[in-house]
Design a protein around this motif. Structure first.
Motif, short mmCIF file in Angstrom:
data_model
loop_
_atom_site.label_atom_id
_atom_site.label_comp_id
_atom_site.label_asym_id
_atom_site.label_seq_id
_atom_site.Cartn_x
_atom_site.Cartn_y
_atom_site.Cartn_z
N SER A 192 1.07 -1.26 -0.14
CA SER A 192 -0.21 0.01 0.03
C SER A 192 0.52 1.47 0.14
CB SER A 192 -0.97 -0.17 1.33
OG SER A 192 -1.77 -0.69 0.74
N SER A 193 2.07 1.58 0.50
CA SER A 193 2.88 2.26 0.75
C SER A 193 3.61 2.77 0.25
CB SER A 193 3.51 1.93 1.66
OG SER A 193 3.49 2.39 3.15
N MET A 194 4.08 1.91 -1.05
CA MET A 194 4.61 1.71 -1.63
C MET A 194 3.58 2.53 -3.24
SD MET A 194 6.39 -1.70 -2.82
CE MET A 194 8.01 -1.87 -1.68
N ALA A 195 2.54 1.45 -3.50
CA ALA A 195 1.31 1.63 -4.93
C ALA A 195 1.46 3.72 -4.19
CB ALA A 195 0.22 1.16 -4.39
N LYS A 196 0.74 3.83 -2.81
CA LYS A 196 0.34 5.40 -2.79
C LYS A 196 1.69 6.34 -3.27
CE LYS A 196 -0.29 8.48 1.81
NZ LYS A 196 -0.15 8.36 2.49
N ALA A 197 2.91 5.86 -3.36
CA ALA A 197 4.22 6.85 -3.70
C ALA A 197 4.44 7.02 -5.10
CB ALA A 197 5.53 5.83 -3.12
N VAL A 198 3.07 6.13 -6.03
CA VAL A 198 2.98 6.32 -7.03
C VAL A 198 1.85 6.68 -7.62
CG1 VAL A 198 5.62 4.70 -8.33
CG2 VAL A 198 3.23 4.22 -7.92
N GLY A 199 1.32 7.37 -6.92
CA GLY A 199 -0.25 8.32 -6.95
C GLY A 199 -1.51 7.05 -6.55
N ILE A 200 -1.51 5.82 -6.52
CA ILE A 200 -2.35 4.48 -6.05
C ILE A 200 -2.62 4.76 -4.60
CG2 ILE A 200 -3.01 1.93 -7.14
CD1 ILE A 200 -0.70 2.15 -8.84
N PRO A 201 -4.11 5.16 -5.13
CA PRO A 201 -4.41 4.86 -3.48
C PRO A 201 -5.14 3.47 -2.80
CG PRO A 201 -6.22 6.23 -4.91
CD PRO A 201 -5.04 6.39 -5.62
N ILE A 202 -5.49 3.66 -1.50
CA ILE A 202 -6.11 2.52 -0.91
C ILE A 202 -6.99 1.86 -1.21
CG2 ILE A 202 -7.22 3.27 0.99
CD1 ILE A 202 -4.75 0.52 1.19
N ASN A 203 -8.17 3.05 -1.56
CA ASN A 203 -9.47 2.31 -2.66
C ASN A 203 -8.80 1.99 -4.28
OD1 ASN A 203 -11.98 1.67 -0.91
ND2 ASN A 203 -11.02 3.90 0.16
N GLU A 204 -7.85 2.05 -4.79
CA GLU A 204 -7.91 2.37 -6.05
C GLU A 204 -7.21 0.82 -5.96
OE1 GLU A 204 -5.56 3.68 -10.53
OE2 GLU A 204 -5.69 4.91 -8.17
N LEU A 205 -6.03 0.76 -5.19
CA LEU A 205 -5.27 -0.49 -5.03
C LEU A 205 -6.08 -2.16 -4.77
CD1 LEU A 205 -2.23 -1.46 -5.22
CD2 LEU A 205 -2.71 -1.50 -2.72
N LEU A 206 -7.32 -1.84 -4.23
CA LEU A 206 -7.73 -2.62 -3.31
C LEU A 206 -8.77 -3.06 -4.94
CD1 LEU A 206 -9.17 -4.35 -1.35
CD2 LEU A 206 -10.72 -2.98 -0.39
N MET A 207 -8.72 -1.83 -5.19
CA MET A 207 -10.04 -1.98 -6.45
C MET A 207 -9.67 -3.21 -7.31
SD MET A 207 -13.57 -2.23 -7.40
CE MET A 207 -14.90 -1.03 -6.11
N MET A 208 -8.27 -2.64 -8.21
CA MET A 208 -7.55 -3.55 -8.50
C MET A 208 -7.65 -4.62 -8.63
SD MET A 208 -4.43 -0.55 -9.36
CE MET A 208 -3.45 -1.89 -10.19
N ALA A 209 -7.20 -4.87 -7.24
CA ALA A 209 -7.00 -6.74 -6.91
C ALA A 209 -8.26 -6.99 -6.63
CB ALA A 209 -6.73 -6.70 -5.28
N ILE A 210 -10.01 -6.34 -6.28
CA ILE A 210 -10.83 -6.75 -6.90
C ILE A 210 -11.20 -7.61 -7.94
CG2 ILE A 210 -13.14 -6.28 -6.20
CD1 ILE A 210 -12.65 -5.34 -3.61
N ASN A 211 -10.94 -6.29 -9.30
CA ASN A 211 -11.02 -6.65 -10.90
C ASN A 211 -10.81 -7.81 -10.89
OD1 ASN A 211 -12.82 -5.26 -11.35
ND2 ASN A 211 -11.08 -2.87 -11.09
N GLU A 212 -9.34 -8.12 -10.42
CA GLU A 212 -8.46 -9.21 -10.28
C GLU A 212 -9.31 -10.48 -10.47
OE1 GLU A 212 -5.79 -9.02 -13.19
OE2 GLU A 212 -6.15 -7.21 -13.23
N THR A 213 -9.67 -10.56 -8.83
CA THR A 213 -10.47 -12.01 -8.85
C THR A 213 -11.61 -12.32 -9.15
OG1 THR A 213 -9.04 -10.86 -6.36
CG2 THR A 213 -10.88 -12.90 -5.96
N LEU A 214 -12.29 -11.03 -9.34
CA LEU A 214 -13.69 -11.42 -10.20
C LEU A 214 -13.74 -11.88 -11.44
CD1 LEU A 214 -15.90 -9.17 -7.89
CD2 LEU A 214 -15.38 -11.46 -7.25
N GLY A 215 -12.46 -10.81 -12.14
CA GLY A 215 -12.63 -11.63 -13.08
C GLY A 215 -12.78 -11.01 -14.48
N SER A 216 -12.83 -11.03 -15.68
CA SER A 216 -13.82 -9.46 -16.45
C SER A 216 -14.93 -9.82 -16.67
CB SER A 216 -13.48 -10.85 -17.86
OG SER A 216 -13.75 -11.34 -18.59
#
Length: 348
Positions: free
Chosen positions: A317-341
């Protein structure tokens, strides 16, 4: 946008330390990602007696006031909740393996790596063997059991094969120190790794996340070490005991750790090696690896840490924040990868 029902899988089936560690990160995640327009959170809390609780929060009072139930009743409760996906927050080996496998059986998707990958990376020697076969440099080492005698000439690192947070880790400088170091390490595991000490240049972690099926590099995090005063990280660098007896995060500031400038020459080199590790181990959604950089600037693989609680204080989360990815966006990216297309519409 539909509201997702997310089950936070918290606690430990192993011991109270891992229970407290899990609760620490999960509380941070619950507070950092709350968004009632997107998510409904349900908490499942497991204790070392393997009973389940479904408390309204992770406060000690709410946990104590919630009735413990056996696995059979917990499964009935979970299947009635219409859970969309699970966010595993358990860091003990049963939590990383058999509890994730339970949700495979229940056909409820979960964020993070699969039980077989978690089992492999929980064993540091097996992990090293796999990434070494993929062409990644690893320190020369040997796997010992009780009664075995080390053959590596010090300086050497002694560590339990399956513990985290630097528990039981010792830097041995003289052969006469081996016995005490091995005794300490065997308190945490039945097998111990002895490996050649890599002289300090730098020590970093590298995270990889997956977006739309592609591996995305995150910036490195570097730790403050000194070749004479502090040549390795220890348990106190990661966790601390608070005044009330609970676990707390060790101080995270730019004096003890910091994000490495992306233009630093070491960044690209480590990121390339981290991708090799991710692919060799068969990771999905995200991965995290520790590297020792020797004085010549070459990265050496130390270990994998394939978990992210999506707490603001989590390393990924800290690494992602450093490149402008806030926590909820990071979580949503993982959710999308988990749930699929079929769930891509959930993206921002």
């Amino acid at each position: 946008m539909p509201v997702l029902r997310i089950l936070h899988l918290v606690g430990s089936a192993h011991n109270d330390f891992y229970c407290d560690l899990s609760r620490l990160y999960a509380q941070d995640c619950l507070a950092g990602t709350v968004d009632r327009s997107r998510y409904e959170f349900q908490i499942a809390y497991i204790t070392p007696d393997r009973h389940w609780r479904f408390p309204p929060s992770l406060s000690p009072e709410d946990i104590a006031d919630t009735k413990p139930i056996p696995l059979s009743d917990a499964i009935q409760f979970i299947t009635a909740q219409n859970i969309d996906l699970v966010l595993p927050q358990m860091f003990c080996i049963p939590g990383m393996t058999e509890y994730r496998a339970l949700f495979d059986l229940l056909q409820i998707p979960y964020i993070g790596n699969t039980p077989d990958i978690m089992a492999i990376t929980a064993h540091k020697a097996r992990t090293k063997a796999i990434v070494e076969a993929a062409g990644v440099k690893v320190p020369h080492g040997e796997l010992l059991r009780q009664g075995d005698v080390p053959t590596i000439t010090p300086p050497a690192i002694i560590k339990p094969v399956s513990s985290d947070n630097s528990l039981g880790v010792t830097l041995v400088k003289e052969a006469s120190d081996y016995d005490a170091a091995l005794k300490k390490a065997f308190e945490y595991a039945d097998e111990v790794i002895v490996e050649a000490f890599i002289e300090l240049g730098r020590e970093v972690r590298c995270g990889i996340i997956v977006k739309d099926g592609e591996l995305v590099d995150l910036p490195l995090e570097e730790y403050l070490l000194d070749s004479h005063e502090k040549p390795i990280r220890n348990h106190a660098d990661k966790l601390k005991q608070t005044d009330d007896g609970n676990l707390g995060f060790a101080a995270k500031d730019n004096k003890k750790s910091w994000i490495v400038d992306p233009n630093d020459p070491i960044t690209r080199k480590v990121q390339q090696v981290a991708k090799k590790c991710h692919q060799a181990l068969g990771c999905r959604h995200y991965s995290l690896f520790d590297f020792r950089i020797d004085p010549q600037g070459e990265p050496w693989f130390l270990e994998a840490g394939l978990y992210c609680s999506f707490a603001p204080k989590s390393v990924i989360s800290s690494m992602a924040k450093a490149v402008g990815i806030p926590i909820n966006e990071l979580l949503m990216m993982a959710i999308n990868e988990t749930l699929g297309s079929n769930k891509k519409a959930l993206q921002n």
